[in-house]
Scaffold this motif. Sequence first.
Motif, PDB file in Angstrom:
ATOM      1  N   ILE A  33       0.842  -1.198   0.000  1.00 51.72           N
ATOM      2  CA  ILE A  33       0.000   0.000   0.000  1.00 51.72           C
ATOM      3  C   ILE A  33       0.879   1.249   0.000  1.00 51.72           C
ATOM      4  O   ILE A  33       0.633   2.209  -0.737  1.00 51.72           O
ATOM      5  CB  ILE A  33      -0.972  -0.014   1.195  1.00 51.72           C
ATOM      6  N   GLN A  34       1.932   1.235   0.799  1.00 53.31           N
ATOM      7  CA  GLN A  34       2.830   2.395   0.837  1.00 53.31           C
ATOM      8  C   GLN A  34       3.593   2.555  -0.476  1.00 53.31           C
ATOM      9  O   GLN A  34       3.878   3.683  -0.894  1.00 53.31           O
ATOM     10  CB  GLN A  34       3.795   2.271   2.013  1.00 53.31           C
ATOM     11  N   ARG A  35       3.902   1.452  -1.139  1.00 58.08           N
ATOM     12  CA  ARG A  35       4.660   1.531  -2.398  1.00 58.08           C
ATOM     13  C   ARG A  35       3.802   2.028  -3.551  1.00 58.08           C
ATOM     14  O   ARG A  35       4.231   2.862  -4.361  1.00 58.08           O
ATOM     15  CB  ARG A  35       5.225   0.135  -2.733  1.00 58.08           C
ATOM     16  N   TRP A  36       2.585   1.520  -3.675  1.00 59.87           N
ATOM     17  CA  TRP A  36       1.813   1.759  -4.884  1.00 59.87           C
ATOM     18  C   TRP A  36       0.765   2.855  -4.774  1.00 59.87           C
ATOM     19  O   TRP A  36       0.156   3.228  -5.775  1.00 59.87           O
ATOM     20  CB  TRP A  36       1.140   0.473  -5.339  1.00 59.87           C
ATOM     21  N   THR A  37       0.498   3.350  -3.571  1.00 59.88           N
ATOM     22  CA  THR A  37      -0.462   4.442  -3.427  1.00 59.88           C
ATOM     23  C   THR A  37       0.257   5.676  -2.904  1.00 59.88           C
ATOM     24  O   THR A  37       1.449   5.634  -2.586  1.00 59.88           O
ATOM     25  CB  THR A  37      -1.613   4.075  -2.462  1.00 59.88           C
ATOM     26  N   THR A  38      -0.479   6.760  -2.772  1.00 57.98           N
ATOM     27  CA  THR A  38       0.127   8.015  -2.342  1.00 57.98           C
ATOM     28  C   THR A  38       0.033   8.234  -0.838  1.00 57.98           C
ATOM     29  O   THR A  38       0.272   9.349  -0.367  1.00 57.98           O
ATOM     30  CB  THR A  38      -0.528   9.202  -3.071  1.00 57.98           C
ATOM     31  N   VAL A  39      -0.295   7.194  -0.061  1.00 58.40           N
ATOM     32  CA  VAL A  39      -0.298   7.374   1.389  1.00 58.40           C
ATOM     33  C   VAL A  39       1.132   7.638   1.852  1.00 58.40           C
ATOM     34  O   VAL A  39       2.102   7.204   1.219  1.00 58.40           O
ATOM     35  CB  VAL A  39      -0.872   6.136   2.135  1.00 58.40           C
ATOM     36  N   TRP A 100      -7.501   0.808  -2.341  1.00 65.70           N
ATOM     37  CA  TRP A 100      -6.495  -0.100  -1.788  1.00 65.70           C
ATOM     38  C   TRP A 100      -7.215  -1.170  -0.978  1.00 65.70           C
ATOM     39  O   TRP A 100      -8.359  -0.979  -0.552  1.00 65.70           O
ATOM     40  CB  TRP A 100      -5.432   0.611  -0.958  1.00 65.70           C
ATOM     41  N   THR A 101      -6.540  -2.282  -0.783  1.00 70.26           N
ATOM     42  CA  THR A 101      -7.129  -3.415  -0.069  1.00 70.26           C
ATOM     43  C   THR A 101      -6.172  -3.889   1.010  1.00 70.26           C
ATOM     44  O   THR A 101      -4.966  -4.034   0.762  1.00 70.26           O
ATOM     45  CB  THR A 101      -7.402  -4.587  -1.036  1.00 70.26           C
ATOM     46  N   ALA A 102      -6.691  -4.106   2.206  1.00 72.88           N
ATOM     47  CA  ALA A 102      -5.870  -4.638   3.294  1.00 72.88           C
ATOM     48  C   ALA A 102      -5.314  -5.995   2.886  1.00 72.88           C
ATOM     49  O   ALA A 102      -6.002  -6.810   2.262  1.00 72.88           O
ATOM     50  CB  ALA A 102      -6.700  -4.759   4.564  1.00 72.88           C
ATOM     51  N   ALA A 103      -4.055  -6.245   3.216  1.00 70.56           N
ATOM     52  CA  ALA A 103      -3.351  -7.431   2.734  1.00 70.56           C
ATOM     53  C   ALA A 103      -4.100  -8.729   3.018  1.00 70.56           C
ATOM     54  O   ALA A 103      -4.167  -9.636   2.177  1.00 70.56           O
ATOM     55  CB  ALA A 103      -1.954  -7.483   3.344  1.00 70.56           C
ATOM     56  N   GLU A 104      -4.677  -8.842   4.212  1.00 68.16           N
ATOM     57  CA  GLU A 104      -5.330 -10.098   4.592  1.00 68.16           C
ATOM     58  C   GLU A 104      -6.650 -10.349   3.876  1.00 68.16           C
ATOM     59  O   GLU A 104      -7.217 -11.433   3.979  1.00 68.16           O
ATOM     60  CB  GLU A 104      -5.550 -10.137   6.104  1.00 68.16           C
TER      61      GLU A 104
END
Length: 201
Positions: A33-39, A100-104
């Motif tokens: 999520i940190q790599r591919w989004t702008t968070v 985005w989607t939570a990993a689990e």
Amino acid sequence: MEPVTLTTERLLLRPFAPADTDETFAACQDPDIQRWTTVPSPYAPEDAAVFVQRIAPGAWQDGTEYAFAVRLRTEDGEGPLVGAASLHHPQDDHWEIGYWTAAEHRGRGYTAESVLALARWSFRELGCTRLEWRAEVGNTGSRAVAERVGFTVEGTLRAALVNKGVARDCWVGSLLPHDLGLPSRHVYLPARSASDVTPAA
């Protein structure tokens, strides 16, 4: 716009609320999520609090972004946070979608289900005539969701996505109302291919 709640067979999409802060913080610890989004990266508890309690509700009020917390539906109402989906960057009758989607919770079709619900809402309630999807080149997970929903990937834009101070190439795609069998505010006249055009005499 007044906040709204959307439901699907398995999901509940509603505006972010203070109760979502801790789960948002936990989900955004995921490196993808940190790599591919702008968070922000690293993602601190304060980042979640500011987004959930100030940025998201403020954007709802001024109509610049409609961010939804995506949660599982249960018999009692709400289950765990699955992810987030939003409509943003309005321009004329066009909106951009992000998610985005939570990993689990990946790999179960939840994201495509929420994106489809949000797309239908944008066409029916916002008068959207073109819903645009963008993702950095290489974000194959986001692209798979977009294609599953029915987006047409139109190409690659150079340096069109700025993430954490770096201009990156991105894929761009679109979904139109008629792709989902819905009416549009405007008649759509697709360009004819070069082979169909008869040169003028």
